[in-house]
Design an enzyme around this catalytic site. Structure first.
Site, PDB file in Angstrom:
ATOM      1  N   THR A   8       6.817  14.437  -9.277  1.00 47.92           N
ATOM      2  CA  THR A   8       6.513  15.838  -8.952  1.00 47.92           C
ATOM      3  C   THR A   8       6.192  16.628 -10.214  1.00 47.92           C
ATOM      4  O   THR A   8       5.430  17.592 -10.180  1.00 47.92           O
ATOM      5  CB  THR A   8       7.723  16.461  -8.213  1.00 47.92           C
ATOM      6  N   THR A  87      11.739  12.285  -9.403  1.00 45.60           N
ATOM      7  CA  THR A  87      13.204  12.385  -9.289  1.00 45.60           C
ATOM      8  C   THR A  87      13.793  11.319  -8.354  1.00 45.60           C
ATOM      9  O   THR A  87      14.956  10.963  -8.487  1.00 45.60           O
ATOM     10  CB  THR A  87      13.624  13.769  -8.736  1.00 45.60           C
ATOM     11  N   ASP A  88      12.959  10.825  -7.422  1.00 46.30           N
ATOM     12  CA  ASP A  88      13.531  10.036  -6.326  1.00 46.30           C
ATOM     13  C   ASP A  88      14.146   8.704  -6.750  1.00 46.30           C
ATOM     14  O   ASP A  88      15.146   8.272  -6.165  1.00 46.30           O
ATOM     15  CB  ASP A  88      12.485   9.818  -5.226  1.00 46.30           C
TER      16      ASP A  88
HETATM   17  C1  SIN Z   1      10.032  14.160  -7.214  1.00 42.68           C
HETATM   18  O1  SIN Z   1       9.596  13.841  -8.315  1.00 42.68           O
HETATM   19  O2  SIN Z   1      10.856  15.099  -7.102  1.00 42.68           O
HETATM   20  C2  SIN Z   1       9.651  13.497  -5.946  1.00 42.68           C
HETATM   21  C3  SIN Z   1       8.534  12.548  -6.066  1.00 42.68           C
HETATM   22  C4  SIN Z   1       8.839  11.384  -6.950  1.00 42.68           C
HETATM   23  O3  SIN Z   1       9.977  10.953  -7.024  1.00 42.68           O
HETATM   24  O4  SIN Z   1       7.872  10.874  -7.552  1.00 42.68           O
END
Ligand code: SIN
Length: 314
Positions: A8, A87-88
């Site tokens: 993200t 983040t995932d």
């Molecule tokens: C995020 O980064 O918050 C969600 C998408 C990802 O993990 O690439």
């Protein structure tokens, strides 16, 4: 050196006013760094290693990332690395890098919960904070930096689906924080251990990772789920490798529904490795003598799964 992998933090929303509707992994890492000042006394470089939504993280990207980390960490004039990541699955990549590389220099993963073109994007500040940590004298090990917090690779876990401060280090606690560009440390940096050179070699060349699946224990559980997972005929039908290991995400203290327990016993008797963890976000499972399913001490189910994969690779 800043290595971009997507997420993200590199995402773009259709409208800057509504950051919920966006695509991750769109903006090149070099553009994320436009206008960012290098920490005093350092030059900033960047390299695009991948451009993915981290939900799709796979062995090919991990291999490339490991190779680029090894390359840059070996350069005498490189102080540290920053990795922009979704983040995932950030916690899985962090765990893998710390376990395999155990670096003496800082490798700082950072991320964002809002896309790069959101009016209130959090990525730029996270990236500045990550650079400040990577430039800190004496910093070492794999770290995550998000929302001003510094967390260790073995402890970090995404615990919130939408909050900017989405990560926790649980009972281990944060390593420190970054405020106004100043790094304040509360705990030791992750300790460098012996780098796993043989394991790295195997990881970089193995045709695939050993297949390890996570089984969640819950009310009214059904043992047939485990039987189907470990049935070689089912794996063959789907062209999947056979299951070599199972990680139980148990209830509370790592307990398991009696139906699943019987099925896990059958799986173990058939040669499948079984590790026990808890579905609770916090708290450590204590190993007990003579337990049927060994405990993955202090590891969440996803990290226990990686630990077991690496052990099976060894
Ligand atoms: C995020 O980064 O918050 C969600 C998408 C990802 O993990 O690439």
């Amino acid at each position: 050196m800043v290595l971009g992998t997507g997420g993200t933090i590199a995402g773009l929303a259709t409208s800057a006013a509504d950051s919920r509707d966006y695509l991750a992994a769109q903006k090149p890492v070099a553009e994320l760094m436009t206008g960012l000042a290098a920490p005093s006394g350092f030059a900033l470089l960047s390299e695009q290693v991948a451009q993915i939504d981290s939900k799709d993280m796979d062995l090919a990207v991990w291999r490339k990332l490991l190779q680029r980390c090894v390359h840059w960490l070996a350069q005498a004039d490189v102080q540290g690395l920053v990795i922009t990541h979704g983040t995932d699955t950030l916690e899985e990549t962090a765990f893998l890098l710390q376990t395999v590389l155990a670096p003496r220099k800082p490798v700082v993963l950072t991320c964002a919960m809002r896309p790069a073109n959101a009016a209130d994007a959090d990525g730029p500040q996270n990236l500045r904070d990550a650079l400040a940590v990577a430039a800190t004298a004496g910093a070492q090990g794999v770290l995550a930096v998000c929302a001003g917090r510094i967390l260790g690779a073995l402890d970090v876990q995404k615990v919130h689906s939408s909050r900017l401060d989405a990560f926790s280090a649980g009972e281990a606690g944060d390593i420190g924080r970054v405020q106004q560009g100043r790094v304040e440390r509360q705990r030791d940096w992750p300790q460098p251990r012996v780098p796993q050179e043989m394991l790295l070699e195997v990881l970089l060349t193995a045709p695939a990772l050993p297949r390890v699946e996570i089984v969640l224990s819950h009310a009214a559980a059904c043992g047939a789920t485990v039987d189907a997972l470990v049935d070689p005929a089912v794996a063959t039908r789907y062209g999947a490798p056979p299951v070599r290991g199972l990680v139980l995400a148990g209830t509370g203290g790592g307990t398991v529904h009696h139906e699943l327990e019987a099925a896990l016993r059958r799986a173990q008797a058939a040669g499948v490795r079984v590790l026990r963890s808890t579905r609770c976000a916090d708290g450590f499972l204590q190993p007990r003598p003579n337990e049927e399913f060994p405990v993955a001490a202090g590891l969440s189910p996803v990290k226990a799964r990686l630990a077991l994969m690496l052990e099976l690779l060894r």
